[in-house]
Each structure stands twice: as C-alpha cells, then as structure tokens.
Design an enzyme around this catalytic site. Structure first.
Site, PDB file in Angstrom:
ATOM      1  N   HIS A 136       6.905  24.187 -11.005  1.00 25.90           N
ATOM      2  CA  HIS A 136       8.071  23.411 -11.417  1.00 25.90           C
ATOM      3  C   HIS A 136       7.735  21.932 -11.562  1.00 25.90           C
ATOM      4  O   HIS A 136       8.620  21.094 -11.675  1.00 25.90           O
ATOM      5  CB  HIS A 136       9.207  23.628 -10.414  1.00 25.90           C
ATOM      6  CG  HIS A 136       9.628  25.069 -10.367  1.00 25.90           C
ATOM      7  ND1 HIS A 136      10.737  25.549 -11.014  1.00 25.90           N
ATOM      8  CD2 HIS A 136       9.030  26.144  -9.790  1.00 25.90           C
ATOM      9  CE1 HIS A 136      10.827  26.854 -10.826  1.00 25.90           C
ATOM     10  NE2 HIS A 136       9.798  27.247 -10.087  1.00 25.90           N
ATOM     11  N   GLU A 144     -17.171  16.057  -3.996  1.00 27.59           N
ATOM     12  CA  GLU A 144     -18.214  15.188  -3.451  1.00 27.59           C
ATOM     13  C   GLU A 144     -19.607  15.775  -3.714  1.00 27.59           C
ATOM     14  O   GLU A 144     -20.590  15.048  -3.801  1.00 27.59           O
ATOM     15  CB  GLU A 144     -17.987  15.019  -1.940  1.00 27.59           C
ATOM     16  CG  GLU A 144     -18.406  13.672  -1.420  1.00 27.59           C
ATOM     17  CD  GLU A 144     -17.911  13.418  -0.008  1.00 27.59           C
ATOM     18  OE1 GLU A 144     -17.092  12.496   0.178  1.00 27.59           O
ATOM     19  OE2 GLU A 144     -18.329  14.128   0.928  1.00 27.59           O
ATOM     20  N   LYS A 151     -16.366   0.835  -0.197  1.00 23.12           N
ATOM     21  CA  LYS A 151     -16.544   0.256   1.143  1.00 23.12           C
ATOM     22  C   LYS A 151     -17.122  -1.156   1.025  1.00 23.12           C
ATOM     23  O   LYS A 151     -16.676  -2.066   1.710  1.00 23.12           O
ATOM     24  CB  LYS A 151     -17.494   1.120   1.983  1.00 23.12           C
ATOM     25  CG  LYS A 151     -16.945   2.494   2.324  1.00 23.12           C
ATOM     26  CD  LYS A 151     -17.923   3.248   3.200  1.00 23.12           C
ATOM     27  CE  LYS A 151     -17.531   4.706   3.319  1.00 23.12           C
ATOM     28  NZ  LYS A 151     -18.529   5.517   3.980  1.00 23.12           N
TER      29      LYS A 151
HETATM   30  O1  PA5 Z   1     -18.687  14.587   3.583  1.00 25.37           O
HETATM   31  C1  PA5 Z   1     -18.962  13.449   3.927  1.00 25.37           C
HETATM   32  O2  PA5 Z   1     -20.109  13.085   4.164  1.00 25.37           O
HETATM   33  C2  PA5 Z   1     -17.871  12.395   4.101  1.00 25.37           C
HETATM   34  O3  PA5 Z   1     -16.644  12.870   3.716  1.00 25.37           O
HETATM   35  C3  PA5 Z   1     -17.806  12.004   5.562  1.00 25.37           C
HETATM   36  O4  PA5 Z   1     -17.597  13.150   6.334  1.00 25.37           O
HETATM   37  C4  PA5 Z   1     -16.696  11.003   5.837  1.00 25.37           C
HETATM   38  O5  PA5 Z   1     -16.906   9.852   5.075  1.00 25.37           O
HETATM   39  C5  PA5 Z   1     -16.634  10.645   7.312  1.00 25.37           C
HETATM   40  O6  PA5 Z   1     -17.859  10.180   7.757  1.00 25.37           O
HETATM   41  P1  PA5 Z   1     -18.175  10.051   9.299  1.00 25.37           P
HETATM   42  O7  PA5 Z   1     -18.146  11.386   9.901  1.00 25.37           O
HETATM   43  O8  PA5 Z   1     -19.536   9.426   9.358  1.00 25.37           O
HETATM   44  O9  PA5 Z   1     -17.109   9.140   9.882  1.00 25.37           O
END
Ligand code: PA5
Length: 447
Positions: free
Chosen positions: A310, A289, A424
């Site tokens: 494996h 990310e 989303k």
């Molecule tokens: O690292 C990030 O920003 C994302 O993985 C969020 O943590 C994830 O989408 C969850 O978001 P939230 O804490 O707003 O529910």
C-alpha cells in the site's frame, strides 16, 4: 537435511538457464577459494566454520552470562551499530512476540537497542525508561572506537553508575570487543566488566554466530544451540556440493548475478511477517556492505508486505524495471486464527469466513508474486517452514555463504568496507577532533 528451499522458476521469463548455469565453473572455484581461504579478503573467513567451531566452553559461558543478566533485568540494553547490532536484533525480533506486553508475560526481559543512531531524543527517552526499570547492558564494538556506540555507552554507563553505584554497575555491564586492543577493551579491563571476544577473522556483518549475536539472543531468552544447529546443517549441506542445481547457496548466487547482468540492479527482499523486518535489515547490510564497491553491486532494498503493497507496491508494479524480488516465505504461523462468520457481512468478508489468516496472507503473497512477474519483476523465493531458531540459523548461513560467493562472482572483495570511512572523516573534521586539523580546514573552505 536442510529445511530451507530456494526457487527461481519465476525468474525464468527474464533469464535463461544458460545465463544461470554459465557461472558453474566460476562458482566451483569460488567455493574452493572460500574453503581453502585463498580468495580476496581471506583473512575474514572465520565465519565459515563458526557454527561447528564454536566450543562448548564458550557456549556455556554465554549461557551463564545470559542467565545472570536475565535475573537482574526487566530491560536489557544492547549497544552497538551495523554488524555489531543487526544480527542480534534480526534474530531477537524474529523470535519475539510482537508486543512488549506479551514479552513481559513470557518472563523475558524487554530488549532495547542503543548506539545505532545519534538522536538526542532517542537517548534522552531511553534514559527516561531506564530511570524506572531494572536493567543490564551489553556493549558491542569490535574496534571499540565507533562514535555512535561509544557515545551511547558513555551516557548509559554514567546513568547506571548514578542509579546503582560503581560496584553494582560492574555486575550489570558486559563488553564484547577485540581480544586485546581498542578503547572498549581497555575500559572493560580497568572497570572489571565481564568480556567476550569478537574473533579477529570475522567481520561485523558476518558476526551474528559469535558472542556479538549469541549473547543478546540468549539474554532475550532464545536457544542459541538450536540457532547454531541450524547454521551447522546449512554449512554441512553446503560443503557437499557447489552445483547450481543442488546447492541453494550456489543457485541464489548464480541467479542474482545473472539478473544483475540483465540490468536488474536492485534486489528487494520481501517478507510477509512483520517479525522479519529486522532480518531484512540484517540482509541489507550483509549484501550492501559486501557488494557495493568499485562502482558495482546490486542495491539491496526491503519491503514488508502486505503493509508496503500500500506504499511501495505501485513502484514495484510499474516503476523503473531494474528490480527483482527475493521473498523470504514462511509456511506456518505460530498461532491459529480463523476469520469469524458475520451475519450482516457488511465488509463482504464472509466468502473467506472460516479460513486461517495465514491462508489469506499466502494468497496475498502468491497474487503479488504473479502480478509483479507480469509487471516485469523477476521473483526468487527462499522458503522456510516456520520461524524458529533452527530455520533462522539455516537462513543466516545460507545468506552469508551466498553473499561471499556472489561477491566473488561480481569480482569484488566481499569482506571489506573501505567506503564507510568517508562520512566519519567529515564528521570528525566538522566536530574538530584532534588529529583532523587539516581536514577541518579543508571542509570549512567547502561550506
Ligand atoms: O560490518 C561492519 O564491519 C560494520 O558494520 C561494523 O560492524 C560497524 O561499523 C560497527 O563497528 P564496531 O563493531 O567496530 O563498533
């Protein structure tokens, strides 16, 4: 001093020292930019100070809440996804016994996780389990509006209110969310749940040392002070030097970028301890990310060996040569188990009779490393003496800091995630969410 060690000698057939050390000047300036908060995404650098900035009152409040929950729980459910889930799970799984029966024996609640998928079967079966167990629930969402945890929480809250009644439910739910905004904050205030805050300047994937990670880890029975201490040690060491030949954070960031420029575009994190499976998942999110944007970035993958030798071993040995591996290597195991002698020796294992299983595992690790290097896969090694709160704290800070430096070397903002919105929008359009009418029309035309 830190316990974590980093070695890149098994990458030197593929990159020269000059390819690595050419990053020194850039790394010096990125360390400075992180310290002085002047680089891209500098609004989200709160995690850099977390290990020592977290105050005693907050640690005490987390520990008190954890004790209260532990007394009420055979099972404690943690609802969250992505950065609001993986850090806690990584540490809890790394420190827990492998088998639920042993967890129970140690007097710890069984930790279950929800809100990290939209599987009807998963949720239905979770409710079946919770019908029969005394349970508590921690719901974590920084935005307070993420679909997966919101859905799971709605179901679980309903289940809990039916099982315990509304008044008792209040004592069994803790919400971790923004300090003032979002649906979860509003709901928690209206219902009177205890709350903890996700700091504004810490993004989800860097949040494991905030209540997001610390509360579930404490509920599971682990020492969050030792975890913080390990991270403090790594932060303090890392602040002393940005030199590639001194600071493993700088070394790792430089070597992985050097390999990337040589076409090694996939990094596989390798473990030889099943406990580390979710630590790899946490690392995958952190690096994927952070770096995967602007059509750039090393793709983070993971294998758990020797299991995956494996299944994935063939590809790693002989498939596309765009891979490098980073082994998270653990010296000591927690238990001692020796291979028994067997007179019949039908399995031909007597040549290792009397040896520790851990020694066999280490020979598998060494043999695999050498084979993969011979096969064209550079190998990096992060070494820790054991799996403990302290070493995990060190490793967490090491990987976070290296990720920030590495992302800056790549020329991207390691602290945003604009790309996660695309799915989303489509999902909301397909489900007919109010406000998405135009998108609904457009997506229906595509189908
Ligand atoms: O690292 C990030 O920003 C994302 O993985 C969020 O943590 C994830 O989408 C969850 O978001 P939230 O804490 O707003 O529910």
């Amino acid at each position: 001093m830190i316990q974590l060690k980093f070695s890149y000698k098994n990458a030197l057939n593929f990159v020269g020292k000059q390819d690595i050390f050419k990053y020194q000047e850039a790394i010096d300036s990125h360390f400075l930019a992180i310290r002085e908060r002047t680089g891209r995404g500098n609004d989200f650098l709160g995690w850099t100070d977390l290990p020592s900035a977290i105050d005693e009152a907050l640690i005490g409040k987390i520990e008190a809440a954890a004790i209260r929950f532990r007394e009420k729980s055979e099972v404690s459910v943690v609802v969250g996804i992505g950065g609001s889930y993986l850090g806690a799970r990584a540490v809890i799984e790394a420190l827990s016994p492998h088998f639920n029966l042993l967890k129970k024996k140690a007097g710890n609640p069984v930790m279950l996780f929800a809100g990290n998928n939209i599987s009807e079967d998963y949720l239905a079966e979770l409710l079946q389990v919770l019908d029969e167990k005394e349970y508590t629930l921690t719901v974590i969402s920084k935005s307070g509006t993420t679909t997966e945890p919101a859905l799971a929480f709605r179901l679980l809250r309903d289940h809990m209110e039916k099982k315990y009644g509304k008044a008792a439910t209040k004592q069994r739910i803790i919400a971790i969310t923004d300090k003032e905004k979002g649906a979860l904050k509003q709901l928690a205030d209206e219902e009177g749940y205890e709350t903890f805050v996700v700091p504004d300047d810490v993004g989800g994937r860097y949040s494991v040392l905030t209540p997001v990670g610390l509360l579930p880890i404490a509920i599971a029975g682990f020492d969050i002070r030792k975890l913080l201490k390990g991270a403090q040690n790594m932060a303090a060491f890392s602040a002393t030097s940005s030199k590639i030949d001194v600071n493993p954070v700088a070394t790792y960031a430089a070597v992985r970028n050097a390999l990337y420029t040589k076409g090694k575009t996939t990094e596989i994190m390798v473990n030889y301890e099943p406990r580390l499976f979710y630590f790899t998942e946490w690392w995958k999110q952190l690096y994927g990310e952070s770096e995967g944007k602007e059509n750039k970035g090393i793709f983070p993958a993971g294998v758990s060996n020797t299991t995956d030798l494996h299944s994935m071993g063939q590809y790693i040995q002989e498939g596309m040569r765009n891979l490098f591996e980073t082994v998270l290597s653990v010296e000591q195991s927690q238990h001692e188990l020796r291979i028994p002698d067997d007179e019949a020796n039908l399995d031909k294992l007597n040549y290792i009779a009397g040896k520790r299983i851990n020694e066999v595992n280490h020979m598998a690790e060494l043999g695999t490393t050498l084979a993969h290097v011979d096969g064209g896969v550079p190998n990096l090694k992060v070494n820790i003496p054991e799996i403990s709160e302290n070493t995990l704290g060190e490793a967490i800070y090491f990987y976070e800091m290296a990720c920030a430096v590495s992302g800056y070397l790549l020329g991207i903002n390691p602290f945003d995630q604009p790309g996660v919105e695309a799915y989303k929008r489509n999902m909301f359009a397909l489900l007919g969410k109010p406000g998405f009418e135009k998108e609904t029309e457009a997506i229906r035309r595509k189908l």
